[in-house]
Enzyme design. Sequence first.
Site, mmCIF file in Angstrom:
data_model
loop_
_atom_site.group_PDB
_atom_site.id
_atom_site.type_symbol
_atom_site.label_atom_id
_atom_site.label_comp_id
_atom_site.label_asym_id
_atom_site.label_seq_id
_atom_site.Cartn_x
_atom_site.Cartn_y
_atom_site.Cartn_z
ATOM 1 N N CYS A 90 0.860 -1.192 0.000
ATOM 2 C CA CYS A 90 0.000 0.000 0.000
ATOM 3 C C CYS A 90 0.895 1.239 0.000
ATOM 4 C CB CYS A 90 -0.917 -0.002 1.215
ATOM 5 S SG CYS A 90 -1.944 -1.490 1.342
ATOM 6 N N CYS A 522 -60.603 24.506 -0.285
ATOM 7 C CA CYS A 522 -61.131 24.347 1.067
ATOM 8 C C CYS A 522 -60.333 23.294 1.833
ATOM 9 C CB CYS A 522 -62.604 23.944 0.997
ATOM 10 S SG CYS A 522 -63.381 23.795 2.633
#
Length: 584
Positions: A90, A522
């Site tokens: 790595c 309404c």
Amino acid sequence: MKQELHHTLLGCGFRYTPAKQMPKGILLDTKSRRKGYYVKEYSTKGGVFVIALVLWNDPHIQLPFAYILQQPEQYKGRLLPHINFGFCLCYVTQMEADWNSNDLKSTYQDVDEQIQLTLDNSVASVESGTSNDVELEGEFSAYWQSEEELYLLAKPSRKAQLKAHLVEAELSSGSIRREYVAACSEQSEELVKWLNQRKFDESSLQEVSITTHCISVKPNRLAGVNWPPSCLREVLSWLKLVDYSAHARTVTLLMAKRTKRHILLFDVEGQDELAVYLELNLDVIGKRYFGRNAARKRNINNEAALLGGKFVSANFKRLGVTRADRDTLLSRNQSRPDVGNLSQKRIALIGCGTIGGYLAELLLRSGAGCGENYFHLYDNDSFKPHNFARHSLTAHNFGLAKSIALANSLKEAVHIAQSIKGIDRQFPIQADVLSKYDIVIDATGRPPVSKRLAAVARTLIADIRPVLIHAFNDGNGRASKVLVDDGRCCYGCMMADPAVYRNNIDLRFEGIDLAKEKHISCGSTYTPYDAAVSHITAALAQEAVLNTLEHTLPWNYSEHMLDGSRSKKPRTLKRFSGCNICDE
């Protein structure tokens, strides 16, 4: 492109090797006629490493994989920083790295230099053998090569009485998914929720739990040890080498009582936890080694030798440890962990519509309702199909009360959500109710509610008065606004400022016929606009709520304009003389 890269690597000292000419027995494709690898010898103080570069399809945006073909004999089987599984080097954190992807030559010259530097640092780390090894900082567990997973629902400590269970679930494919879960005895409810949320069978909890020991390890060295251990004997040898106290404690715990199954949880200082599952052959150990008289002198080395015997450990597995306790789950959502999280606050959210729905999810991920203190959601409306486009709820919730459906969704999201309740009614704006909360969030978008909250809150003394947070969309979706009322400036003060508002309308929107844009019938009123504005309002409100954890508020008013005009900077509004709420 291929020719340019080929010549660059040759210039760095690599040699191109066809796949069929690579050594046998390696974990690379050695049969393909079209494949090949770039191989180079790197000299270090510890000897020569032979590295093969594996190139990906697009070498501009993917750096090559570095495979170790050969390493010095003295390092085989030992823990070397940045070298995993014995072959993977790595040399760069690729997902976080940045490079000029349009300049292959410079990029791969840098790769060559970085490989050399990584190998030099790795060898130096082994030779120095220090405990605070910067080359292994925070990544010691990455070399553990776990075989199965252990999830921790509680913080590991010597005082924590952890018990573990092996749970299994059959997938639709017919394969079995299994994991170990460890929790404290008082977390039985959380444990059941964990199993249900992850589709495991609750019957797993009827099995006898696995004794779990938490052992602190303060190693005198990290790199260079034989790694990873493949049996209990090797674990004990490692502990004896790096921390004799942890070695003695491990032996003592295993010999303390007649228990077959154990999980050893090693809390390595400065590193993530490691764990081992093992089954002891009690007949081999013999009854005389259990329940020893405490007054008799122990011989740790003899007992360790017994435990390390060939037939004593009938089963041995390295477990990868994943913490799933409350602090870990919430940690990435805290810029300053020292101020805590919302689990310590009593919170009421009034309004579970668009803003409230998104905000509730954000607050959950900041800890609201994830502790002893409650998170209450108030709304007397139901969730209908026409709400779907601007809400976090799903079609499963059509016809259900918004508050209850939202509360259920939050509780199903994570196992630590234990104090969340949906209340299917309007919030009673009364002094005795307000005093039960630390934070009251007004996400109704209704000025009468905001004004009434501000007035009633001021009938309470400061010590029991909650912080009010008003979060609303203004200008029919043209602006996101949040006001924090901690007693210094109320909703009425904000609206009374003639430099900003006239007749309760932001002066920036005076030239717009806002009423014409609304759809009114309404019992129903709505304004069509993008849900992005509610996302932004919810995000501003979350920031405001999190600011209450600080000793001082950085601001009490913030806004974001979505119509292209300039947003005002977050600021601190002051009490406005003539406010009909504060001045009464």
